[in-house]
Enzyme design. Structure first.
Site, PDB file in Angstrom:
ATOM      1  N   GLY A  16       0.837  -1.198   0.000  1.00  0.00           N
ATOM      2  CA  GLY A  16       0.000   0.000   0.000  1.00  0.00           C
ATOM      3  C   GLY A  16       0.867   1.241   0.000  1.00  0.00           C
ATOM      4  O   GLY A  16       1.970   1.248  -0.530  1.00  0.00           O
ATOM      5  N   CYS A  17       0.380   2.270   0.625  1.00  0.00           N
ATOM      6  CA  CYS A  17       1.079   3.549   0.695  1.00  0.00           C
ATOM      7  C   CYS A  17       2.435   3.388   1.379  1.00  0.00           C
ATOM      8  O   CYS A  17       2.508   2.847   2.479  1.00  0.00           O
ATOM      9  CB  CYS A  17       0.205   4.540   1.474  1.00  0.00           C
ATOM     10  SG  CYS A  17       1.053   6.057   1.919  1.00  0.00           S
ATOM     11  N   PHE A  18       3.497   3.866   0.745  1.00  0.00           N
ATOM     12  CA  PHE A  18       4.817   3.696   1.361  1.00  0.00           C
ATOM     13  C   PHE A  18       4.979   4.495   2.642  1.00  0.00           C
ATOM     14  O   PHE A  18       5.799   4.159   3.483  1.00  0.00           O
ATOM     15  CB  PHE A  18       5.978   3.908   0.399  1.00  0.00           C
ATOM     16  CG  PHE A  18       6.020   5.161  -0.433  1.00  0.00           C
ATOM     17  CD1 PHE A  18       5.458   6.360  -0.040  1.00  0.00           C
ATOM     18  CD2 PHE A  18       6.662   5.130  -1.665  1.00  0.00           C
ATOM     19  CE1 PHE A  18       5.540   7.495  -0.834  1.00  0.00           C
ATOM     20  CE2 PHE A  18       6.754   6.258  -2.467  1.00  0.00           C
ATOM     21  CZ  PHE A  18       6.189   7.443  -2.040  1.00  0.00           C
ATOM     22  N   CYS A  20       2.766   4.557   5.014  1.00  0.00           N
ATOM     23  CA  CYS A  20       2.254   3.633   6.042  1.00  0.00           C
ATOM     24  C   CYS A  20       3.265   2.535   6.346  1.00  0.00           C
ATOM     25  O   CYS A  20       3.556   2.255   7.512  1.00  0.00           O
ATOM     26  CB  CYS A  20       0.960   2.972   5.586  1.00  0.00           C
ATOM     27  SG  CYS A  20      -0.446   4.090   5.412  1.00  0.00           S
TER      28      CYS A  20
END
Length: 183
Positions: A16-18, A20
């Site tokens: 997912g979002c790096f 996070c």
């Protein structure tokens, strides 16, 4: 290479979002550096703006450098599979697109074998209700993200995305993985 360097290993993952993934994994002992970037695609030297279009083939990833005396690669993979949803294709929560896919990019055959072993272990444990769709493919190129993405959560805790999405994930990691946390 000195003795200290021989104990350092690097692996690239995306869940997912790096922002996070970096914020969650930076909590763990033995993690020396986490560098956000892009990998798994075909565009050379991509930018965030390009990757965001889902036209580069790249995923948002983190390059993790860790001390094998303090944390094993297999443990990093276990934590990885338990800190994001590896059963959703090209999405993590409200973050949707191929750039948010679950991916492990091993540097060599040993890392690939470890990734497959832990993926199979997690699947056999039936932790997730659906099959794991995490892509495991050898790392060809890692492109560091723009500097403003490094330590994003740490530098912008007041940002709405950080408060709504990242902070709860970091709290969950701190609660569920106490044996792995930095002191």
């Amino acid at each position: 290479m000195n003795q200290k360097d021989e104990n350092l290993e690097t692996v690239v993952v995306g869940g997912g979002c790096f922002w996070c993934v970096e914020a969650m994994l930076s909590q763990f002992k033995g993690i020396k550096e986490i560098l956000p970037g892009y990998a798994g695609g075909y565009t050379e030297n991509p930018t965030y703006k390009q990757v965001y279009t889902d036209q580069t083939g790249h995923a948002e990833v983190v390059k993790i450098t860790f001390d094998t005396r303090l944390i094993m690669l297999e443990d990093i993979f276990r934590v990885f599979f338990l800190t994001h949803d590896p059963t959703t294709l090209n999405a993590q929560g409200a973050d949707v697109g191929t750039r948010y896919r679950s991916i492990i990019l091993p540097a060599d055959d040993e890392q690939e074998k470890a990734a497959i072993l832990i993926k199979n272990e997690i699947e056999k444990a039936a932790i997730w209700d659906k099959p794991i769709v995490t892509e495991i493919t050898k790392l060809e190129h890692f492109y560091p993200a723009e500097i403003e993405h490094k330590n994003y959560f740490e530098l912008h805790p007041e940002a709405a995305y950080c408060q709504a999405v990242i902070a709860p994930k970091v709290l969950k990691v701190r609660k569920e993985f106490t044996n792995y946390l930095k002191k």
